[in-house]
Design a protein around this motif. Structure first.
Motif, short mmCIF file in Angstrom:
data_model
loop_
_atom_site.label_atom_id
_atom_site.label_comp_id
_atom_site.label_asym_id
_atom_site.label_seq_id
_atom_site.Cartn_x
_atom_site.Cartn_y
_atom_site.Cartn_z
N LYS A 1 59.91 -3.68 16.36
CA LYS A 1 59.43 -4.05 17.69
C LYS A 1 58.48 -2.99 18.25
N THR A 2 58.75 -1.73 17.93
CA THR A 2 57.86 -0.66 18.38
C THR A 2 56.48 -0.82 17.76
N TYR A 3 56.46 -1.07 16.46
CA TYR A 3 55.17 -1.30 15.79
C TYR A 3 54.47 -2.52 16.37
N GLN A 4 55.22 -3.59 16.60
CA GLN A 4 54.64 -4.82 17.10
C GLN A 4 54.05 -4.61 18.50
N THR A 5 54.75 -3.86 19.33
CA THR A 5 54.25 -3.57 20.68
C THR A 5 52.94 -2.78 20.60
N ASP A 6 52.91 -1.81 19.72
CA ASP A 6 51.69 -1.00 19.55
C ASP A 6 50.51 -1.88 19.12
N ILE A 7 50.77 -2.77 18.17
CA ILE A 7 49.71 -3.64 17.67
C ILE A 7 49.23 -4.58 18.76
N GLU A 8 50.16 -5.13 19.52
CA GLU A 8 49.78 -6.04 20.61
C GLU A 8 48.93 -5.32 21.65
N GLU A 9 49.25 -4.06 21.94
CA GLU A 9 48.46 -3.28 22.89
C GLU A 9 47.06 -3.01 22.36
N MET A 10 46.98 -2.73 21.07
CA MET A 10 45.67 -2.48 20.45
C MET A 10 44.82 -3.74 20.46
N VAL A 11 45.44 -4.88 20.17
CA VAL A 11 44.72 -6.15 20.18
C VAL A 11 44.27 -6.49 21.60
N LYS A 12 45.13 -6.23 22.56
CA LYS A 12 44.79 -6.49 23.96
C LYS A 12 43.60 -5.64 24.39
N ALA A 13 43.61 -4.37 24.00
CA ALA A 13 42.49 -3.48 24.34
C ALA A 13 41.20 -3.94 23.67
N PHE A 14 41.31 -4.40 22.42
CA PHE A 14 40.13 -4.89 21.71
C PHE A 14 39.54 -6.11 22.40
N ARG A 15 40.40 -7.06 22.74
CA ARG A 15 39.91 -8.29 23.37
C ARG A 15 39.32 -8.01 24.75
N GLY A 16 39.94 -7.06 25.47
CA GLY A 16 39.42 -6.69 26.77
C GLY A 16 38.03 -6.07 26.67
N GLU A 17 37.87 -5.18 25.70
CA GLU A 17 36.57 -4.54 25.49
C GLU A 17 35.54 -5.56 25.02
N GLN A 18 35.96 -6.47 24.16
CA GLN A 18 35.06 -7.51 23.67
C GLN A 18 34.55 -8.38 24.81
N GLN A 19 35.46 -8.79 25.67
CA GLN A 19 35.08 -9.63 26.82
C GLN A 19 34.17 -8.86 27.78
N THR B 1 48.68 -2.06 8.29
CA THR B 1 49.01 -1.70 6.91
C THR B 1 49.95 -0.51 6.87
N ASN B 2 49.65 0.52 7.66
CA ASN B 2 50.50 1.70 7.70
C ASN B 2 51.89 1.36 8.22
N ALA B 3 51.94 0.48 9.23
CA ALA B 3 53.23 0.09 9.79
C ALA B 3 54.08 -0.63 8.75
N GLN B 4 53.45 -1.50 7.97
CA GLN B 4 54.18 -2.22 6.92
C GLN B 4 54.72 -1.25 5.87
N ASN B 5 53.86 -0.30 5.48
CA ASN B 5 54.29 0.68 4.47
C ASN B 5 55.44 1.54 5.01
N GLU B 6 55.33 1.96 6.27
CA GLU B 6 56.38 2.78 6.86
C GLU B 6 57.68 2.00 7.00
N MET B 7 57.57 0.72 7.32
CA MET B 7 58.77 -0.11 7.42
C MET B 7 59.46 -0.22 6.07
N GLN B 8 58.68 -0.37 5.01
CA GLN B 8 59.25 -0.45 3.67
C GLN B 8 59.97 0.86 3.32
N GLU B 9 59.33 1.98 3.65
CA GLU B 9 59.94 3.28 3.36
C GLU B 9 61.21 3.47 4.18
N GLU B 10 61.17 3.11 5.45
CA GLU B 10 62.34 3.24 6.30
C GLU B 10 63.47 2.33 5.83
N MET B 11 63.10 1.14 5.36
CA MET B 11 64.10 0.21 4.85
C MET B 11 64.83 0.82 3.65
#
Length: 204
Positions: free
Chosen positions: A52-70, A139-149
């Motif tokens: 959820k932490t990774y997902q929140t970070d990604i959602e914030e990054m996407v939100k910032a991207f879309r805001g800048e794009q608009q 990609t890094n989040a997925q790799n880190e999740m695999q390592e943590e798992m």
């Protein structure tokens, strides 16, 4: 992720327990066992929290991207409209303008066009960089999740393996078959099921 956890657990255990003909064999569903363990519930909660932490970070990054794009699209549209007005005014007045004034107006329009083009390229590169950062973070989040798992699951799988080995040895079995694995060659597991004995060994 739960499926991945269970697959990792059963795959690990499958390498440790096999069956041969004419041997004393028992069986156990390690997937069911792992699911019942309190440690598994804690591990799953920990992994889900991290996800959820990774997902929140990604959602914030996407939100910032879309805001800048608009924002940049609005700026570009405004500048393009200003340029169009300049061009229309120039075309309407150019026949009445002195050569020096006409040249100055042409240079002004060309300068605006150049600025819009250069700014568009800069903004495009900036947005592409933001997109690239998002992809790299995913990609890094997925790799880190695999390592943590793997880190979280290793003690659990080791504990399961040790308990099954101990119970199997005490009860005199040569092999303990994992009946939870798909395509493991197990069609019928009607022999001794060590589930309750291993649960007792594990303390639950």
């Amino acid at each position: 992720h739960l499926k991945s956890i269970l697959f990792a657990t059963t795959l690990f255990l499958a390498t440790s327990f096999s069956v041969q003909a004419q041997s004393k064999v028992a069986h156990i569903n390690t997937q069911e066992l792992a699911m019942a363990m309190p440690e598994m519930q804690s591990a799953q909660a920990e992994l889900e929290k991290r996800q959820k932490t990774y997902q929140t970070d990604i959602e914030e990054m996407v939100k910032a991207f879309r805001g800048e794009q608009q924002k940049q699209e609005t700026i570009f549209s405004t500048r393009q409209n200003d340029l169009n007005v300049k061009v229309e005014q120039f075309q309407a007045e150019m026949d009445d303008l002195a050569p020096s004034v006409r040249k100055k107006r042409e240079e002004e329009i060309q300068g605006m066009q150049q600025n819009i083009s250069e700014e568009g390229q800069r903004v495009s590169q900036e947005l592409q960089g933001m997109e690239q950062n998002i992809r790299e973070y995913q990609t890094n989040a997925q790799n880190e999740m695999q390592e943590e798992m793997q880190v979280v699951m290793l003690p659990i799988t080791e504990k399961i393996k040790a308990a099954i080995t101990k119970v199997g040895q005490v009860k005199g079995f040569d092999y303990v078959l994992d009946s939870s694995l798909q395509n493991s060659g197990v069609i019928y597991a009607g022999g001794t099921d060590l589930m309750q004995d291993v649960k007792i060994e594990l303390g639950f």
